[in-house]
Structure formats: structure tokens, C-alpha cells
Design a protein around this motif. Structure first.
Motif, mmCIF file in Angstrom:
data_model
loop_
_atom_site.group_PDB
_atom_site.id
_atom_site.type_symbol
_atom_site.label_atom_id
_atom_site.label_comp_id
_atom_site.label_asym_id
_atom_site.label_seq_id
_atom_site.Cartn_x
_atom_site.Cartn_y
_atom_site.Cartn_z
ATOM 1 N N PHE A 116 -0.798 5.233 7.779
ATOM 2 C CA PHE A 116 -1.870 5.899 7.054
ATOM 3 C C PHE A 116 -3.234 5.268 7.299
ATOM 4 C CE2 PHE A 116 1.510 7.243 3.831
ATOM 5 C CZ PHE A 116 1.540 8.550 4.285
ATOM 6 N N GLY A 117 -3.295 3.951 7.445
ATOM 7 C CA GLY A 117 -4.584 3.270 7.558
ATOM 8 C C GLY A 117 -5.031 2.976 8.974
ATOM 9 N N ASN A 118 -4.290 3.433 9.975
ATOM 10 C CA ASN A 118 -4.632 3.076 11.359
ATOM 11 C C ASN A 118 -6.005 3.590 11.778
ATOM 12 O OD1 ASN A 118 -2.263 1.677 11.763
ATOM 13 N ND2 ASN A 118 -1.194 3.378 12.748
ATOM 14 N N SER A 119 -6.325 4.828 11.411
ATOM 15 C CA SER A 119 -7.626 5.372 11.811
ATOM 16 C C SER A 119 -8.758 4.662 11.074
ATOM 17 C CB SER A 119 -7.684 6.883 11.570
ATOM 18 O OG SER A 119 -7.515 7.192 10.202
ATOM 19 N N PHE A 120 -8.540 4.304 9.816
ATOM 20 C CA PHE A 120 -9.549 3.555 9.064
ATOM 21 C C PHE A 120 -9.841 2.221 9.737
ATOM 22 C CE2 PHE A 120 -10.064 0.045 6.003
ATOM 23 C CZ PHE A 120 -11.342 0.331 5.537
ATOM 24 N N VAL A 121 -8.791 1.494 10.102
ATOM 25 C CA VAL A 121 -8.965 0.190 10.746
ATOM 26 C C VAL A 121 -9.666 0.345 12.089
ATOM 27 C CG1 VAL A 121 -7.714 -1.733 11.804
ATOM 28 C CG2 VAL A 121 -7.033 -0.889 9.554
ATOM 29 N N ALA A 122 -9.297 1.360 12.844
ATOM 30 C CA ALA A 122 -9.917 1.575 14.157
ATOM 31 C C ALA A 122 -11.417 1.833 14.026
ATOM 32 C CB ALA A 122 -9.236 2.736 14.871
ATOM 33 N N LYS A 123 -11.783 2.670 13.079
ATOM 34 C CA LYS A 123 -13.196 3.004 12.899
ATOM 35 C C LYS A 123 -13.987 1.849 12.282
ATOM 36 C CE LYS A 123 -12.589 8.012 12.374
ATOM 37 N NZ LYS A 123 -12.725 9.165 11.454
ATOM 38 N N LYS A 124 -13.395 1.195 11.309
ATOM 39 C CA LYS A 124 -14.096 0.136 10.585
ATOM 40 C C LYS A 124 -14.347 -1.081 11.461
ATOM 41 C CE LYS A 124 -15.385 -2.119 6.747
ATOM 42 N NZ LYS A 124 -16.601 -1.762 5.966
ATOM 43 N N TYR A 125 -13.352 -1.421 12.310
ATOM 44 C CA TYR A 125 -13.434 -2.685 13.036
ATOM 45 C C TYR A 125 -13.481 -2.522 14.553
ATOM 46 C CZ TYR A 125 -12.286 -4.358 8.415
ATOM 47 O OH TYR A 125 -12.313 -4.599 7.065
ATOM 48 N N GLY A 126 -13.462 -1.291 15.034
ATOM 49 C CA GLY A 126 -13.619 -1.066 16.468
ATOM 50 C C GLY A 126 -12.485 -1.593 17.304
ATOM 51 N N PHE B 264 0.816 -1.202 0.000
ATOM 52 C CA PHE B 264 0.000 0.000 0.000
ATOM 53 C C PHE B 264 0.855 1.260 0.000
ATOM 54 C CE2 PHE B 264 -3.521 -2.456 2.426
ATOM 55 C CZ PHE B 264 -4.135 -2.823 1.237
ATOM 56 N N ASN B 265 0.302 2.301 -0.477
ATOM 57 C CA ASN B 265 0.788 3.676 -0.566
ATOM 58 C C ASN B 265 1.990 3.824 -1.482
ATOM 59 O OD1 ASN B 265 3.303 3.869 1.186
ATOM 60 N ND2 ASN B 265 1.877 3.355 2.849
ATOM 61 N N VAL C 117 2.388 14.827 10.930
ATOM 62 C CA VAL C 117 2.234 15.736 9.789
ATOM 63 C C VAL C 117 3.604 16.209 9.312
ATOM 64 C CG1 VAL C 117 1.294 17.929 9.019
ATOM 65 C CG2 VAL C 117 -0.082 16.449 10.493
ATOM 66 N N ARG C 118 4.482 16.511 10.243
ATOM 67 C CA ARG C 118 5.833 16.953 9.884
ATOM 68 C C ARG C 118 6.602 15.835 9.184
ATOM 69 N NH1 ARG C 118 8.950 19.194 14.850
ATOM 70 N NH2 ARG C 118 6.991 20.396 14.914
ATOM 71 N N GLN C 119 6.410 14.599 9.650
ATOM 72 C CA GLN C 119 7.045 13.465 8.970
ATOM 73 C C GLN C 119 6.651 13.433 7.501
ATOM 74 O OE1 GLN C 119 7.203 9.403 10.598
ATOM 75 N NE2 GLN C 119 6.091 10.188 12.373
ATOM 76 N N PHE D 132 -0.570 14.450 4.479
ATOM 77 C CA PHE D 132 -1.159 13.469 5.382
ATOM 78 C C PHE D 132 -2.673 13.493 5.218
ATOM 79 C CE2 PHE D 132 -3.016 11.957 9.350
ATOM 80 C CZ PHE D 132 -2.317 10.775 9.523
ATOM 81 N N ARG D 133 -3.277 12.331 5.063
ATOM 82 C CA ARG D 133 -4.728 12.237 4.947
ATOM 83 C C ARG D 133 -5.271 11.364 6.068
ATOM 84 N NH1 ARG D 133 -7.025 7.710 2.770
ATOM 85 N NH2 ARG D 133 -8.845 8.935 2.164
ATOM 86 N N GLY D 134 -6.523 11.585 6.390
ATOM 87 C CA GLY D 134 -7.147 10.818 7.466
ATOM 88 C C GLY D 134 -6.892 11.466 8.812
ATOM 89 N N GLU D 135 -6.935 10.665 9.852
ATOM 90 C CA GLU D 135 -6.730 11.150 11.201
ATOM 91 C C GLU D 135 -5.560 10.404 11.837
ATOM 92 O OE1 GLU D 135 -10.314 10.751 13.439
ATOM 93 O OE2 GLU D 135 -11.575 11.626 11.867
ATOM 94 N N ILE D 136 -4.940 11.050 12.828
ATOM 95 C CA ILE D 136 -3.851 10.410 13.554
ATOM 96 C C ILE D 136 -4.457 9.550 14.656
ATOM 97 C CG2 ILE D 136 -1.817 10.779 14.996
ATOM 98 C CD1 ILE D 136 -1.438 13.454 13.477
ATOM 99 N N GLN D 137 -4.231 8.254 14.571
ATOM 100 C CA GLN D 137 -4.800 7.310 15.536
ATOM 101 C C GLN D 137 -3.874 7.185 16.745
ATOM 102 O OE1 GLN D 137 -7.757 6.004 15.328
ATOM 103 N NE2 GLN D 137 -7.575 4.855 17.245
ATOM 104 N N PRO D 138 -4.366 7.484 17.950
ATOM 105 C CA PRO D 138 -3.517 7.348 19.133
ATOM 106 C C PRO D 138 -3.282 5.885 19.496
ATOM 107 C CG PRO D 138 -5.751 7.900 19.792
ATOM 108 C CD PRO D 138 -5.718 7.969 18.288
#
Length: 212
Positions: free
Chosen positions: A67-77, A8-9, A94-96, A104-110
Motif C-alpha cells: 500500500f505504501g510503495n508509491s508514497f515512499v517512491a514519491k516522498k524519497y525518490g 500498518f493497515n 486491484v483484484r487482490q 485499493f488506494r494510491g498508485e501501483i508502484q512498478p
């Protein structure tokens, strides 16, 4: 345990799905999906194979692996599991990206759960064992499946190469020591699935890797 690899990416990152064939429990490791089509590819694979996502695991928290961490968190809880020593990388996410000219797209997943060396993650009757391999980043982790004979090395060990250490928190001496003492001590036939590029074997890298 079964394993599937997705590239990916734009870099590209190896994202892995590991699953137990009996329970259908799975872990997503290094969710690097950046584009919506990549998110769809990952979700379709999980749906088609009737998998239940139990873990979202990170070998480390450089932007291309996140990049996909927030997607996975939201999609699968599921929460993100990563090492506390890499948490500072999330704060500079974002600086990275900007340093590589990538928006940077999406959200930063803690981080929802801190991984420590020797932690285990159950998938059905099999276990993944976390192995600390600092050097590429302070909190770099490998994930070892002893019963299935493979290890996910993140960006520590590659086929005939090792991870870069010129990024914040990198340490070349520490990385080489981590690989030699934590990864190359695994059984020779252990398959290595790295964060980028093709798989290799521990026995091959013991003998032929020019950086070790």
C-alpha cells in the motif's frame, strides 16, 4: 544496525525501517501504510531520526505489503526493489484487494530493480543479504543482517507458524523446504522479524514450530 517496526493497515502488516547509526542511511521494508496518518507516522520517524532513505525493499508483493510503495517512491525518490517472480501480483493488485473486500488506494508502484538471491544492499558499513524463500509467493525474499544478527522473513516464517500458501503462486511444499534450507540454517540466535506478528528466534523455531 538499528531496526524499528510499525504495524500498518487493517491486516496489520509489519513495516520495518533499518538504519546505520553512523551514516543514517536507511531502508524501508514492506511499506504497508494505507491511511494518510500512517504515511505521516513513517515520514515523521524518518525526519525525527534524520535518516536518508536509500532503499525501498519488498519481501513480496501481496497487496497488504504494498500500500505504501508509491508514497515512499514519491516522498524519497527511491525505486521499488522486489523479485521479478512476484511482478504478476502487481498486475493483479486491484483484484487482490477486491478479493478481501478492501479498496485499493494510491498508485501501483512498478518494480524498479529486480532482487535476486544473494544480492546485497549496503547501509553504511553493514550489509543486508537477500535470501530467496519462495513458497508463500514465487518471489518471496528474506533480508538477513549477519553483523546485527537478525533476519526479516516476510510472510515465510512467523512465530510458531508459517505463511499461507492458498493464494496465487503459493506452494506449501516449496515454502517448508525454503524455510528449512534457507532460514533455519542461520545461526540459532538470529532474531526473526516477520511480516505479521511478534519477533522470534531461529533456534526456537527449529525446535518448537509445529509446521516444520
Amino acid at each position: 544496525m538499528r531496526i524499528a517496526r510499525f504495524q500498518f493497515n487493517m491486516l496489520p502488516v509489519n513495516t520495518y525501517v533499518l538504519w546505520d547509526t553512523a551514516s543514517r542511511e536507511c531502508a524501508i521494508v514492506d511499506a504497508g501504510c494505507y491511511y494518510p496518518k500512517e504515511e505521516e507516522t513513517l515520514a515523521e520517524f524518518i525526519d525525527d531520526n534524520k535518516l536518508t532513505v536509500k532503499y525501498s525493499l519488498a519481501t513480496h508483493l501481496h497487496f497488504d505489503h504494498c500500500f505504501g510503495n508509491s508514497f515512499v517512491a514519491k516522498k524519497y525518490g527511491v525505486i521499488l526493489c522486489a523479485a521479478e517472480a512476484d511482478e504478476f501480483l502487481l498486475q493483479n493488485m486491484v483484484r487482490q484487494c477486491e478479493s478481501f473486500g478492501i479498496p485499493f488506494r494510491g498508485e501501483i508502484q512498478p518494480i524498479g530493480h529486480y532482487i535476486s538471491d544473494k544480492d546485497t544492499f549496503d547501509l553504511g558499513h553493514e550489509k543486508l543479504k537477500a535470501i530467496a524463500v519462495p513458497g508463500h509467493s514465487p518471489g518471496s525474499m528474506a533480508f538477513y543482517a549477519p553483523d546485527s544478527g537478525f533476519v526479516l522473513s516476510g510472510d515465510a516464517l512467523f512465530q510458531m507458524s508459517i505463511g499461507r500458501t492458498d493464494l496465487p503462486g503459493g506452494n506449501h511444499h516449496q515454502l517448508v523446504e525454503s524455510i528449512r534450507t534457507r532460514l533455519l540454517t542461520l545461526p540459532k540466535g538470529t532474531i526473526v522479524y516477520p511480516g505479521h506478528g511478534p519477533e522470534t528466534e531461529i533456534g526456537i523455531e527449529q525446535i518448537e514450530n509445529p509446521f516444520l
